[in-house]
Design an enzyme around this catalytic site. Structure first.
Site, PDB file in Angstrom:
ATOM      1  N   VAL A 294      14.479 -49.298  35.322  1.00 56.03           N
ATOM      2  CA  VAL A 294      15.309 -48.325  34.598  1.00 56.03           C
ATOM      3  C   VAL A 294      15.840 -48.923  33.293  1.00 56.03           C
ATOM      4  O   VAL A 294      15.723 -48.317  32.228  1.00 56.03           O
ATOM      5  CB  VAL A 294      16.465 -47.808  35.484  1.00 56.03           C
ATOM      6  CG1 VAL A 294      17.371 -46.863  34.701  1.00 56.03           C
ATOM      7  CG2 VAL A 294      15.917 -47.096  36.721  1.00 56.03           C
TER       8      VAL A 294
ATOM      9  N   ASP B 221      21.939 -49.381  39.857  1.00 56.83           N
ATOM     10  CA  ASP B 221      23.313 -49.875  39.999  1.00 56.83           C
ATOM     11  C   ASP B 221      23.530 -50.670  41.289  1.00 56.83           C
ATOM     12  O   ASP B 221      24.617 -51.197  41.518  1.00 56.83           O
ATOM     13  CB  ASP B 221      24.311 -48.701  39.942  1.00 56.83           C
ATOM     14  CG  ASP B 221      24.381 -48.099  38.549  1.00 56.83           C
ATOM     15  OD1 ASP B 221      23.877 -48.719  37.592  1.00 56.83           O
ATOM     16  OD2 ASP B 221      24.945 -46.989  38.418  1.00 56.83           O
TER      17      ASP B 221
ATOM     18  N   ARG C 147      19.857 -48.771  25.542  1.00 55.85           N
ATOM     19  CA  ARG C 147      20.527 -47.537  25.954  1.00 55.85           C
ATOM     20  C   ARG C 147      20.770 -46.544  24.814  1.00 55.85           C
ATOM     21  O   ARG C 147      21.911 -46.212  24.482  1.00 55.85           O
ATOM     22  CB  ARG C 147      21.838 -47.865  26.680  1.00 55.85           C
ATOM     23  CG  ARG C 147      21.609 -48.689  27.928  1.00 55.85           C
ATOM     24  CD  ARG C 147      22.871 -48.950  28.677  1.00 55.85           C
ATOM     25  NE  ARG C 147      23.318 -47.803  29.434  1.00 55.85           N
ATOM     26  CZ  ARG C 147      24.469 -47.745  30.082  1.00 55.85           C
ATOM     27  NH1 ARG C 147      25.285 -48.778  30.063  1.00 55.85           N
ATOM     28  NH2 ARG C 147      24.815 -46.679  30.760  1.00 55.85           N
TER      29      ARG C 147
ATOM     30  N   LYS D 280      33.230 -43.229  40.141  1.00 53.47           N
ATOM     31  CA  LYS D 280      33.417 -43.369  38.690  1.00 53.47           C
ATOM     32  C   LYS D 280      32.421 -42.511  37.914  1.00 53.47           C
ATOM     33  O   LYS D 280      32.800 -41.788  37.001  1.00 53.47           O
ATOM     34  CB  LYS D 280      33.240 -44.846  38.306  1.00 53.47           C
ATOM     35  CG  LYS D 280      33.042 -45.073  36.814  1.00 53.47           C
ATOM     36  CD  LYS D 280      32.882 -46.537  36.470  1.00 53.47           C
ATOM     37  CE  LYS D 280      31.478 -47.082  36.546  1.00 53.47           C
ATOM     38  NZ  LYS D 280      30.601 -46.789  35.402  1.00 53.47           N
ATOM     39  N   ASN D 281      31.143 -42.613  38.290  1.00 50.47           N
ATOM     40  CA  ASN D 281      30.124 -41.966  37.467  1.00 50.47           C
ATOM     41  C   ASN D 281      30.057 -40.454  37.667  1.00 50.47           C
ATOM     42  O   ASN D 281      29.353 -39.758  36.933  1.00 50.47           O
ATOM     43  CB  ASN D 281      28.751 -42.613  37.704  1.00 50.47           C
ATOM     44  CG  ASN D 281      28.701 -44.001  37.084  1.00 50.47           C
ATOM     45  OD1 ASN D 281      29.574 -44.372  36.303  1.00 50.47           O
ATOM     46  ND2 ASN D 281      27.684 -44.774  37.435  1.00 50.47           N
TER      47      ASN D 281
ATOM     48  N   ARG E 203      30.563 -46.400  27.171  1.00 56.74           N
ATOM     49  CA  ARG E 203      29.478 -45.586  26.607  1.00 56.74           C
ATOM     50  C   ARG E 203      29.536 -44.135  27.053  1.00 56.74           C
ATOM     51  O   ARG E 203      29.102 -43.252  26.330  1.00 56.74           O
ATOM     52  CB  ARG E 203      28.132 -46.158  27.040  1.00 56.74           C
ATOM     53  CG  ARG E 203      27.896 -47.560  26.649  1.00 56.74           C
ATOM     54  CD  ARG E 203      26.589 -48.016  27.224  1.00 56.74           C
ATOM     55  NE  ARG E 203      25.546 -47.094  26.819  1.00 56.74           N
ATOM     56  CZ  ARG E 203      24.885 -47.165  25.673  1.00 56.74           C
ATOM     57  NH1 ARG E 203      25.119 -48.138  24.850  1.00 56.74           N
ATOM     58  NH2 ARG E 203      23.971 -46.278  25.378  1.00 56.74           N
TER      59      ARG E 203
ATOM     60  N   ARG F 150      36.479 -52.154  35.673  1.00 58.82           N
ATOM     61  CA  ARG F 150      35.968 -50.903  35.106  1.00 58.82           C
ATOM     62  C   ARG F 150      35.439 -49.996  36.207  1.00 58.82           C
ATOM     63  O   ARG F 150      35.404 -48.775  36.028  1.00 58.82           O
ATOM     64  CB  ARG F 150      34.800 -51.195  34.144  1.00 58.82           C
ATOM     65  CG  ARG F 150      35.201 -51.912  32.906  1.00 58.82           C
ATOM     66  CD  ARG F 150      34.028 -52.007  31.978  1.00 58.82           C
ATOM     67  NE  ARG F 150      33.382 -50.694  31.880  1.00 58.82           N
ATOM     68  CZ  ARG F 150      32.143 -50.496  31.485  1.00 58.82           C
ATOM     69  NH1 ARG F 150      31.396 -51.512  31.150  1.00 58.82           N
ATOM     70  NH2 ARG F 150      31.638 -49.286  31.409  1.00 58.82           N
TER      71      ARG F 150
ATOM     72  N   CYS G  62      24.028 -52.486  24.749  1.00 59.11           N
ATOM     73  CA  CYS G  62      25.018 -53.103  25.625  1.00 59.11           C
ATOM     74  C   CYS G  62      24.331 -54.158  26.471  1.00 59.11           C
ATOM     75  O   CYS G  62      23.126 -54.370  26.351  1.00 59.11           O
ATOM     76  CB  CYS G  62      25.728 -52.063  26.485  1.00 59.11           C
ATOM     77  SG  CYS G  62      24.770 -51.531  27.885  1.00 59.11           S
TER      78      CYS G  62
END
Ligand code: EPZ
Length: 419
Positions: free
Chosen positions: A326, A304, A121, A22-23, A92, A396, A116
């Site tokens: 983070v 993540d 962020r 996804k990223n 985002r 998502r 969020c």
């Protein structure tokens, strides 16, 4: 709204294929704005965030045609420069249209994303970098309004390594006049993937994957034809599930090189890791060793994977100190894990996770994507039944999650909430 029902306690075993990341896919989709195309992107995961990105591109005037994980996209007819609030609010990463639109069309209007669930962020570093490249930026009615005749190369030093900021500025710099140097850049594998795709389009980029990236602007770029890299976070989620259920799972297509920090922590926790060219295997230990982790930008332990790893540490043989360095607010899964019997206390950015002998099924609620994944893992290892609501977060970022887990022997089912 659907929910997941998990009857836990099964050892997972077997092999599962990893999806496209996804990223990595999101910035690649927005990079198609840099040239008219037609572009071709293969190995796209079928996820809600990808559909949102496609909708955003279609709203700008792109022609988007997707079938069987391959997307064809033409951006010849871009007639809008705006990423509206409705889309940015739900995803985002929509702010990644800023760099490409400014670079190719000289203007962009993008809603500010706002905070969020995992933290504030901000996108100040994206904006500061674009300003250094000569863009004029105003904030009006919740929107970033940016314009530039032609972006100019610049030397940009990030205060913190930002993944999205590095991607936005790398894309912008490909069509800028002159040389751009990004210092203290993010080093995530997704940055390398984007750089490779841009190089394939004719961009001149050196140093992606290190903290200094040099981009020599060109006048135009050719169409993109690229295959999205495997999803290291999805793969990691399956491997932690294997380890914490005492099972043995292989993730086909996973890249061990992208996951070194996680794999070494899994080994420290007692799991056995083995890699063949096609498949990465993890076998769970007899007893989970409690180990400490601290999340960091790549190549450190990925934020993540923090929630999923914490799920495993709830069953450790001692106390694990988990520090989130983070994002400022990424412990929302803790209270739900506590409802399943976990013994966790938080002080500042650190959670002390004292291992318990078992987790117990309970109704729990997902609050963001990776917190949801953490609850699925906890449910798979717990006794009795876990019901997870608000699982739209999972959709998502995880493709066919429950089918994939079922193929490994899990008892997991998606049902409508009212059932
Ligand atoms: C990317 O988000 C990922 N999203 C996130 O994935 C991931 O958690 C994160 O990188 C860190 O690895 C995508 O790739 C689409 P950052 P991004 O900019 O780019 C601060 C998931 O679950 N910062 O690297 O938004 C920021 O607040 C997710 O898939 C600034 O201060 O993250 C954070 O503390 C969620 N100013 C830190 O930097 C800025 O202008 C890192 O954020 C930008 C960031």
């Amino acid at each position: 709204m659907d929910k997941l029902i998990i009857h836990g306690g099964k050892r997972l075993s077997g092999e599962v294929a990893v999806s496209g990341a996804k990223n990595a896919a999101l910035p690649l989709l927005f990079a198609t704005l840099l040239s008219p195309g037609p572009h071709r992107l293969a190995n796209l995961p079928r996820l809600r965030d990808i559909t949102t990105a496609e909708r955003l591109l279609a709203g700008l005037g792109a022609e988007v045609d997707s079938s069987n994980g391959t997307l064809k996209i033409a951006t010849e007819q871009i007639n809008s420069m705006e990423a509206p609030y409705e889309l940015v609010r739900t995803m985002r990463a929509s702010v990644l249209v800023l760099g490409p639109l400014l670079a190719r069309y000289g203007k962009a209007r993008v809603s500010l994303p706002g905070g969020c669930a995992i933290g504030a962020r901000p996108i100040n570093l994206h904006l500061k970098g674009l300003e250094a490249m000569g863009a004029e930026i105003h904030l009006e009615n919740g929107y970033v309004e940016a314009s530039a005749a032609r972006l100019e190369g610049a030397r940009i030093h990030f205060d913190v390594p930002t993944v999205g900021g590095t991607e936005n500025l790398m894309m912008a710099a490909t069509l800028a006049r002159g040389t751009t140097i990004l210092e203290n850049a993010a080093r995530e594998p997704e940055i390398i993937d984007l750089a490779k795709a841009l190089q394939g389009m004719g961009a001149s980029i050196e140093g992606a994957g290190t903290d200094t990236i040099m981009i020599e602007g060109v006048d135009d770029l050719s169409p993109m034809d690229y295959q999205v890299m495997p999803d290291r976070i999805e793969a990691g989620t399956f491997l932690v599930a294997a380890a914490m259920t005492g099972g043995r799972v292989g993730v086909k297509g996973a890249c061990a090189e992208h996951m070194e920090a996680l794999l070494s922590k899994l080994e420290e926790a007692g799991a056995t890791v083995a890699a063949s060219p096609e498949t990465l295997w993890v076998e769970g230990p007899q007893e989970i060793q409690s180990v400490n982790i601290k999340t960091q930008p790549h190549p450190g332990f990925p934020t993540d994977m923090q929630a999923q790893f914490m799920a495993m540490m709830t069953l450790g043989n001692g106390t694990s100190m988990i520090t989130e360095a983070v994002f400022e607010n990424r412990f929302m899964h803790v209270s739900e894990l506590q409802r399943m019997g976990a013994d966790i206390s938080i002080e500042g950015h650190t959670a002390a996770v004292k291992g318990v002998s078992a987790l117990h099924g309970a109704p729990v609620m997902a609050t963001d994507l990776r917190a949801s994944a953490c609850l699925v893992l906890a449910g798979l290892a717990a006794d009795k039944t876990t019901e997870i609501s608000r699982i739209y977060h999972l959709d998502r970022g995880y493709e066919n999650l429950e089918e994939k887990f079922r193929s490994l022997g899990a008892d997991i089912e998606r049902v409508p909430e009212q059932k």
